[in-house]
Design an enzyme around this catalytic site. Sequence first.
Site, PDB file in Angstrom:
ATOM      1  N   GLY A  39      25.631  69.085   1.620  1.00 42.52           N
ATOM      2  CA  GLY A  39      24.972  69.693   2.889  1.00 42.52           C
ATOM      3  C   GLY A  39      24.600  68.723   3.643  1.00 42.52           C
ATOM      4  O   GLY A  39      24.657  68.279   3.564  1.00 42.52           O
ATOM      5  N   GLU A  55      29.508  72.433   6.354  1.00 42.66           N
ATOM      6  CA  GLU A  55      29.470  71.227   5.333  1.00 42.66           C
ATOM      7  C   GLU A  55      29.648  71.234   4.098  1.00 42.66           C
ATOM      8  O   GLU A  55      30.612  69.962   3.524  1.00 42.66           O
ATOM      9  CB  GLU A  55      27.982  70.895   4.847  1.00 42.66           C
ATOM     10  CG  GLU A  55      26.549  70.219   6.334  1.00 42.66           C
ATOM     11  CD  GLU A  55      27.199  68.865   6.913  1.00 42.66           C
ATOM     12  OE1 GLU A  55      27.446  68.387   6.278  1.00 42.66           O
ATOM     13  OE2 GLU A  55      26.689  67.935   8.127  1.00 42.66           O
ATOM     14  N   GLU A  59      32.693  67.872   3.923  1.00 44.07           N
ATOM     15  CA  GLU A  59      31.912  67.474   2.259  1.00 44.07           C
ATOM     16  C   GLU A  59      33.070  67.768   1.025  1.00 44.07           C
ATOM     17  O   GLU A  59      32.712  66.438   0.338  1.00 44.07           O
ATOM     18  CB  GLU A  59      30.682  67.795   1.840  1.00 44.07           C
ATOM     19  CG  GLU A  59      29.284  66.931   3.121  1.00 44.07           C
ATOM     20  CD  GLU A  59      28.363  66.744   2.242  1.00 44.07           C
ATOM     21  OE1 GLU A  59      27.898  67.393   1.587  1.00 44.07           O
ATOM     22  OE2 GLU A  59      26.980  66.142   3.495  1.00 44.07           O
ATOM     23  N   SER A  75      10.510  67.717   4.629  1.00 47.07           N
ATOM     24  CA  SER A  75      11.001  66.425   3.825  1.00 47.07           C
ATOM     25  C   SER A  75       9.773  65.412   3.845  1.00 47.07           C
ATOM     26  O   SER A  75       8.953  65.548   5.418  1.00 47.07           O
ATOM     27  CB  SER A  75      12.301  65.210   4.768  1.00 47.07           C
ATOM     28  OG  SER A  75      12.551  64.742   4.394  1.00 47.07           O
ATOM     29  N   GLU A 113      26.792  54.200   4.573  1.00 45.61           N
ATOM     30  CA  GLU A 113      26.831  53.514   3.610  1.00 45.61           C
ATOM     31  C   GLU A 113      27.454  53.946   2.227  1.00 45.61           C
ATOM     32  O   GLU A 113      27.235  55.183   1.580  1.00 45.61           O
ATOM     33  CB  GLU A 113      25.520  52.403   3.805  1.00 45.61           C
ATOM     34  CG  GLU A 113      26.148  51.142   2.874  1.00 45.61           C
ATOM     35  CD  GLU A 113      23.974  51.438   2.817  1.00 45.61           C
ATOM     36  OE1 GLU A 113      23.428  50.187   1.542  1.00 45.61           O
ATOM     37  OE2 GLU A 113      22.688  51.594   3.664  1.00 45.61           O
ATOM     38  N   GLU A 115      28.955  54.675  -1.101  1.00 43.07           N
ATOM     39  CA  GLU A 115      30.274  55.159  -1.975  1.00 43.07           C
ATOM     40  C   GLU A 115      29.260  57.077  -2.153  1.00 43.07           C
ATOM     41  O   GLU A 115      28.111  56.855  -2.301  1.00 43.07           O
ATOM     42  CB  GLU A 115      30.953  54.942  -3.209  1.00 43.07           C
ATOM     43  CG  GLU A 115      30.758  53.744  -3.800  1.00 43.07           C
ATOM     44  CD  GLU A 115      31.642  53.823  -5.042  1.00 43.07           C
ATOM     45  OE1 GLU A 115      32.119  54.418  -6.119  1.00 43.07           O
ATOM     46  OE2 GLU A 115      31.620  52.249  -5.644  1.00 43.07           O
TER      47      GLU A 115
END
Length: 158
Positions: A39, A55, A59, A75, A113, A115
């Site tokens: 997401g 998303e 993704e 958050s 940045e 993987e």
Amino acid sequence: MADIPKKITQRARAIIIADGKILLINRVKSDKSYWVIPGGRVESGETTKEAVQRECFEELGVEVCVKDLFFGRISDKPETIGQHEFFYLCEIVGGVIGTGQGLEFQSGQDTYEGEYNIGWVDLENLPDLDLKPEELKIETFRSSGPGGQSVNTCVSAV
């Protein structure tokens, strides 16, 4: 004390559970490895459910039916403090996992940045994972149980 962003951003994520497994993304950055729910950011003019669908396609390469809101939070991470996060139960209804074309999966880009590795994880292994946010794995495990499966049915795409 962290600065609170001037504009509160919303993020929407997809909890996809099938056959006793949950679909996650393993993030590997320099010396860290952790798991996240697929997401991202809700774009201007988009609902949180529309963001989850977009998303997942970007993704994961899949189309999803967005079901019930499973979990919500604000958050507390320093870089995203104050952002509203919505986690929806979803069901894959089309596409192929691993064919996403989001920037994070394009070679030669320098915006992201490390993987991004997509994988199914047994729900019974969820308590042992470094899943972000931490409280989500407690809620997911409690609701689905070891080896469990979501009981919500997908009625229609949103």
